[in-house]
Design an enzyme around this catalytic site. Structure first.
Site, PDB file in Angstrom:
ATOM      1  N   HIS A 243     -17.830 -13.323  56.175  1.00 33.33           N
ATOM      2  CA  HIS A 243     -18.130 -13.107  55.075  1.00 33.33           C
ATOM      3  C   HIS A 243     -18.893 -14.221  54.398  1.00 33.33           C
ATOM      4  CE1 HIS A 243     -15.573  -9.637  54.951  1.00 33.33           C
ATOM      5  NE2 HIS A 243     -14.411 -10.301  55.029  1.00 33.33           N
TER       6      HIS A 243
HETATM    7  O1  RIB Z   1     -13.987 -10.196  50.882  1.00 31.90           O
HETATM    8  C1  RIB Z   1     -14.362 -11.462  51.332  1.00 31.90           C
HETATM    9  C2  RIB Z   1     -14.155 -12.727  50.374  1.00 31.90           C
HETATM   10  O2  RIB Z   1     -13.066 -12.892  49.734  1.00 31.90           O
HETATM   11  C3  RIB Z   1     -14.593 -13.993  51.270  1.00 31.90           C
HETATM   12  O3  RIB Z   1     -15.093 -14.893  50.082  1.00 31.90           O
HETATM   13  C4  RIB Z   1     -13.035 -14.347  51.463  1.00 31.90           C
HETATM   14  O4  RIB Z   1     -13.250 -15.843  51.499  1.00 31.90           O
HETATM   15  C5  RIB Z   1     -12.516 -14.168  50.352  1.00 31.90           C
HETATM   16  O5  RIB Z   1     -12.692 -15.079  49.160  1.00 31.90           O
END
Ligand code: RIB
Ligand code: CA
Length: 319
Positions: A243
């Site tokens: 992500h």
């Molecule tokens: O949904 C994914 C996000 O939420 C990423 O930034 C992970 O680190 C959490 O913060």
């Protein structure tokens, strides 16, 4: 032909470290295209003090103690704080055990953001990979300051993709939906990396085998292990989605992505839907009839190109 460092793009990274946040820090610092001016931390995956300590620990691991860390918000604008320790572990970095940081944070995140963006208008890129609380606080304290960023690259939201923390909401937007809505409505040049694109790129167990037995290579393996096991149990495949590194990728090489302008807003009140990105996908002839604001969203990615870029940069040759 090597990259000319004078062409590197000044960035501020705002994060809630967090395992994939740590990988995003490693990618940003391993990329000559970026000049990381500072790392701001925010409550999200773990409480602020743990996330701040994790940022300092990862920078020490990389031999990059010159990069300042600025703690920000201890919780969302309005909601109760939520964490994701079931994914990232109570310490926020999985099973890893990095030494305690040998230095203190440099100052306040919101003041640092306001000062940097105001003194270098249209030069600095904000990369936000946690809840957007710090950015919303900066905008509230200095209206128009986010528009002074060259670009605001955000990991957050889910457009056509299901959520990851509720059926419709992604964690960062769920954790502080008010901040997410305020940032999208700030008029800043926002580029969003929603789950639609981050669910297309995963670090697999097979990739870990390529990592050297260096301190940084061992850290990555240990950090990702519990999250991989968790996804392995629910999806029967040991992997973690990249992500936050993908939001960094938006600033390194946008050509890796496919973009779409989506008219969207963020639900802040719903019992079942808080944090949802509400995209107006109705087939109108004129965009003027649509609800929400036009948001530049990365909706496609060349996963192979991104993974090659990521794996070639996260481990500094020295550590
Ligand atoms: O949904 C994914 C996000 O939420 C990423 O930034 C992970 O680190 C959490 O913060
Ligand atoms: Ca994060």
């Amino acid at each position: 032909m090597g990259f000319d460092p004078s062409d590197s793009r000044p960035v501020i990274l705002d994060a809630d470290p967090g395992v994939d946040d740590a990988l995003a820090i490693m990618l940003a610092l391993g990329s000559p295209e970026l000049d990381v001016l500072g790392i701001c931390t925010v409550s999200g995956n773990v409480p602020l003090d743990i996330g701040t300590g994790n940022a300092l620990k990862v920078l020490a691991l990389l031999g990059r103690d010159e990069v300042p860390v600025y703690p920000g918000a201890e919780g969302p604008l309005r909601k109760e704080a939520v964490y994701a320790t079931e994914v990232h572990g109570p310490g926020g970095l999985g099973d890893s055990a990095l030494p305690l940081p040998g230095r203190s944070p440099a100052g306040d995140a919101v003041s640092f953001m306001i000062e940097t963006l105001s003194t270098r208008p249209r030069e600095v890129t904000l990369i936000a990979v946690g809840p957007l609380t710090n950015l919303a606080l900066a905008e509230a304290q200095a209206p128009g300051v986010l528009k002074k960023a060259r670009e605001v690259c955000v990991m957050g939201g889910a457009v056509d993709e299901p959520g990851n923390v509720t059926p419709v909401a992604e964690f960062n937007f769920f954790a502080d939906p008010d901040a997410a809505r305020q940032v999208l409505r700030s008029g800043a040049s926002v580029t969003l990396a929603p789950l639609d694109v981050t669910h297309r790129v995963a670090l697999e167990a097979s990739h870990l085998a390529q990592l050297p037995a260096s301190p940084a290579g061992v850290f990555v393996r240990e950090a990702v292990r519990p999250a991989m096991d968790l996804i392995g149990r629910v999806q029967n495949r040991h992997r973690i989605y990249l992500h936050d590194p993908l939001a960094v990728g938006l600033a390194i090489d946008p050509s890796v992505f496919g973009f779409e302008t989506v008219f969207a807003d963020v639900e802040t009140e719903g019992i079942l839907t808080a944090g949802q990105v509400v995209a107006d996908r109705r087939s109108f002839s004129k965009d003027g009839n649509r609800k929400g604001l036009p948001v530049n969203c990365a909706m496609g990615v060349d996963a192979g190109r991104f993974l090659a870029l990521f794996l070639s940069r996260i481990l500094p040759s020295a550590v």
